[in-house]
Enzyme design. Structure first.
Site, PDB file in Angstrom:
ATOM      1  N   ASP A 181      99.266  53.049 -10.289  1.00  0.00           N
ATOM      2  CA  ASP A 181      97.812  53.253 -10.153  1.00  0.00           C
ATOM      3  C   ASP A 181      97.446  54.506 -10.938  1.00  0.00           C
ATOM      4  O   ASP A 181      97.234  55.574 -10.374  1.00  0.00           O
ATOM      5  CB  ASP A 181      97.460  53.416  -8.672  1.00  0.00           C
ATOM      6  CG  ASP A 181      95.981  53.653  -8.453  1.00  0.00           C
ATOM      7  OD1 ASP A 181      95.189  53.439  -9.395  1.00  0.00           O
ATOM      8  OD2 ASP A 181      95.614  54.060  -7.332  1.00  0.00           O
ATOM      9  N   TYR A 197      89.174  47.272  -6.054  1.00  0.00           N
ATOM     10  CA  TYR A 197      90.319  47.691  -6.873  1.00  0.00           C
ATOM     11  C   TYR A 197      91.581  47.825  -6.016  1.00  0.00           C
ATOM     12  O   TYR A 197      92.620  47.223  -6.307  1.00  0.00           O
ATOM     13  CB  TYR A 197      89.963  49.021  -7.523  1.00  0.00           C
ATOM     14  CG  TYR A 197      91.037  49.702  -8.340  1.00  0.00           C
ATOM     15  CD1 TYR A 197      91.332  49.287  -9.634  1.00  0.00           C
ATOM     16  CD2 TYR A 197      91.717  50.811  -7.842  1.00  0.00           C
ATOM     17  CE1 TYR A 197      92.285  49.945 -10.407  1.00  0.00           C
ATOM     18  CE2 TYR A 197      92.660  51.480  -8.608  1.00  0.00           C
ATOM     19  CZ  TYR A 197      92.950  51.045  -9.883  1.00  0.00           C
ATOM     20  OH  TYR A 197      93.892  51.713 -10.637  1.00  0.00           O
ATOM     21  N   GLU A 213     102.682  61.360  -7.238  1.00  0.00           N
ATOM     22  CA  GLU A 213     101.385  61.747  -7.832  1.00  0.00           C
ATOM     23  C   GLU A 213     101.570  63.100  -8.517  1.00  0.00           C
ATOM     24  O   GLU A 213     102.273  63.972  -8.018  1.00  0.00           O
ATOM     25  CB  GLU A 213     100.328  61.810  -6.714  1.00  0.00           C
ATOM     26  CG  GLU A 213      99.054  62.588  -7.024  1.00  0.00           C
ATOM     27  CD  GLU A 213      98.193  62.010  -8.157  1.00  0.00           C
ATOM     28  OE1 GLU A 213      97.876  60.815  -8.145  1.00  0.00           O
ATOM     29  OE2 GLU A 213      97.834  62.801  -9.068  1.00  0.00           O
ATOM     30  N   TYR A 222      83.630  50.743 -12.729  1.00  0.00           N
ATOM     31  CA  TYR A 222      84.559  50.928 -13.858  1.00  0.00           C
ATOM     32  C   TYR A 222      83.927  50.346 -15.120  1.00  0.00           C
ATOM     33  O   TYR A 222      83.064  49.459 -15.023  1.00  0.00           O
ATOM     34  CB  TYR A 222      85.907  50.248 -13.579  1.00  0.00           C
ATOM     35  CG  TYR A 222      86.825  50.992 -12.612  1.00  0.00           C
ATOM     36  CD1 TYR A 222      86.630  52.332 -12.299  1.00  0.00           C
ATOM     37  CD2 TYR A 222      87.902  50.342 -12.023  1.00  0.00           C
ATOM     38  CE1 TYR A 222      87.466  52.995 -11.418  1.00  0.00           C
ATOM     39  CE2 TYR A 222      88.757  51.004 -11.140  1.00  0.00           C
ATOM     40  CZ  TYR A 222      88.532  52.331 -10.840  1.00  0.00           C
ATOM     41  OH  TYR A 222      89.363  52.980  -9.981  1.00  0.00           O
TER      42      TYR A 222
HETATM   43  N1  AAT Z   1      92.967  54.692  -6.942  1.00  0.00           N
HETATM   44  C1  AAT Z   1      92.216  55.503  -7.836  1.00  0.00           C
HETATM   45  C2  AAT Z   1      92.328  55.157  -9.191  1.00  0.00           C
HETATM   46  C3  AAT Z   1      92.963  55.801 -10.151  1.00  0.00           C
HETATM   47  S1  AAT Z   1      93.715  57.231  -9.749  1.00  0.00           S
HETATM   48  C4  AAT Z   1      94.821  57.682 -10.997  1.00  0.00           C
HETATM   49  C5  AAT Z   1      95.768  58.765 -10.496  1.00  0.00           C
HETATM   50  O1  AAT Z   1      96.868  58.861 -11.391  1.00  0.00           O
HETATM   51  C6  AAT Z   1      95.184  60.184 -10.402  1.00  0.00           C
HETATM   52  O2  AAT Z   1      95.338  60.642  -9.082  1.00  0.00           O
HETATM   53  C7  AAT Z   1      96.016  61.007 -11.389  1.00  0.00           C
HETATM   54  O3  AAT Z   1      96.204  62.353 -11.003  1.00  0.00           O
HETATM   55  C8  AAT Z   1      97.322  60.217 -11.382  1.00  0.00           C
HETATM   56  N2  AAT Z   1      98.194  60.419 -12.552  1.00  0.00           N
HETATM   57  C9  AAT Z   1      97.831  60.517 -13.863  1.00  0.00           C
HETATM   58  N3  AAT Z   1      98.903  60.688 -14.644  1.00  0.00           N
HETATM   59  C10 AAT Z   1      99.996  60.694 -13.819  1.00  0.00           C
HETATM   60  C11 AAT Z   1     101.398  60.836 -14.043  1.00  0.00           C
HETATM   61  N4  AAT Z   1     101.897  61.011 -15.283  1.00  0.00           N
HETATM   62  N5  AAT Z   1     102.225  60.784 -12.979  1.00  0.00           N
HETATM   63  C12 AAT Z   1     101.741  60.607 -11.724  1.00  0.00           C
HETATM   64  N6  AAT Z   1     100.412  60.472 -11.455  1.00  0.00           N
HETATM   65  C13 AAT Z   1      99.549  60.514 -12.483  1.00  0.00           C
HETATM   66  C14 AAT Z   1      92.932  55.177 -11.497  1.00  0.00           C
HETATM   67  C15 AAT Z   1      91.543  55.012 -12.010  1.00  0.00           C
HETATM   68  C16 AAT Z   1      91.400  54.158 -13.224  1.00  0.00           C
HETATM   69  C17 AAT Z   1      90.183  54.509 -14.041  1.00  0.00           C
HETATM   70  C18 AAT Z   1      89.714  53.406 -14.891  1.00  0.00           C
HETATM   71  N7  AAT Z   1      88.776  53.820 -15.898  1.00  0.00           N
END
Ligand code: AAT
Length: 281
Positions: free
Chosen positions: A158, A64, A109, A228
């Site tokens: 992400d 990923y 984040e 996933y």
């Molecule tokens: N690399 C790991 C994969 C992810 S992480 C997704 C991240 O997005 C999390 O750390 C979460 O806290 C952050 N996040 C969620 N909403 C927001 C926002 N509004 N602003 C900033 N950060 C945010 C993704 C996994 C995908 C799963 C598939 N099923």
């Protein structure tokens, strides 16, 4: 549920679940945004889970993180300023750092608990935060982006899934895509987590429908990844410049486990039912 097993039940994949055998719960907490869980699995290493949904496992995260970061960065001729929204485990940062031409990497984040948990239990991903080019901003990605105009060459979103009432809901709506476009420098591009072609054609089609009014090229690519839903996840590449279907630059392939030039080209090749459903042509 079978004792000692974690099963991923989710609003976005009704009627199916993926399970991992759990050897030890490493951390369980509730942040202001979501429930955070880390556990040691029998065959996938350590696993990060948010609101019951798997975000990353030691064993397959590279599929990923590498595809996400390098599809985006190798599609830009000379990316210097890069923004990551979400990605609190640090894995995308680790991959961006492989690009010497990048001068500044900002990450926005929302949840400090995700970062702390990754630093403790997913150090191979969290080491991405150690690169000196990285600046961390804590907050909501949509609110952050509203303030930014003409700033970034590449933006990688992400984010977790668009679950009703979850923190990522706003990141899948049209206003956010307008902010993304305005935050780009000329020739810039965005790459967003765009879910799975087996179960989310409606979400993907909707993202493409409103992005097409904003960007000159909007293209869907995907990677395989066992942990996933359905073993796949996709990315939406939306560019204000050229198509992203072939790389503009290469990366030293010996640094990677998954991404290479051939797989960049191959990842945009879609089954007919998907092409019809998402591009409507
Ligand atoms: N690399 C790991 C994969 C992810 S992480 C997704 C991240 O997005 C999390 O750390 C979460 O806290 C952050 N996040 C969620 N909403 C927001 C926002 N509004 N602003 C900033 N950060 C945010 C993704 C996994 C995908 C799963 C598939 N099923």
């Amino acid at each position: 549920m079978k004792k000692g097993w974690f099963s991923e039940f989710g609003q976005l994949w009704p009627g199916q679940t993926f399970s991992l055998e759990c050897e030890e719960v490493l951390f369980q907490g509730k942040s202001p945004y979501q429930e955070v869980l880390a556990f040691r699995s029998k065959t996938y290493g350590n696993v990060l889970v948010l609101d019951g949904v798997i975000q990353a496992t030691d064993r397959d995260e590279f599929a990923y993180q590498e595809m996400f970061a390098h599809l985006a960065l190798c599609s830009h001729p000379d990316p210097k300023k890069v923004l990551v929204i979400g990605g609190g485990d640090g894995g995308i940062l680790r991959e961006i750092a492989k690009h010497q031409c990048v001068e500044e990497i900002t990450i926005c984040e929302i949840d400090q608990m995700v970062i702390d948990t990754a630093k403790k239990f997913l150090p191979e991903m969290a080491k991405g935060f150690d690169d000196p080019r990285v600046t961390l901003f804590m907050g909501d990605g949509c609110a952050y982006l509203e303030q930014k105009k003409n700033e970034y060459d590449v933006i990688i979103v992400d984010s977790s899934d668009p679950v009703d009432g979850g923190p990522a809901e706003t990141l899948y709506a049209a206003p956010f895509y307008r902010h993304l476009k305005e935050a780009l420098r000329p020739g810039g591009l965005v790459c967003t987590q765009a879910e799975c072609q087996w179960i989310h054609l409606n979400i993907i089609a909707e993202l493409i429908r409103f992005s097409r009014n904003l960007f000159s090229h909007v293209e869907y690519a995907y990677t395989t990844i066992p942990s996933y839903p359905c073993g796949q996840i996709g990315f939406l590449l939306a560019s204000t410049g050229d198509s992203c279907k072939t790389p503009k630059r290469t990366i030293d392939e010996s640094l990677n486990k998954y991404y290479n030039e051939e797989i960049h080209n191959a990842s945009f090749v879609l089954p007919s039912f998907v092409r019809r459903a998402i591009y409507k042509d």
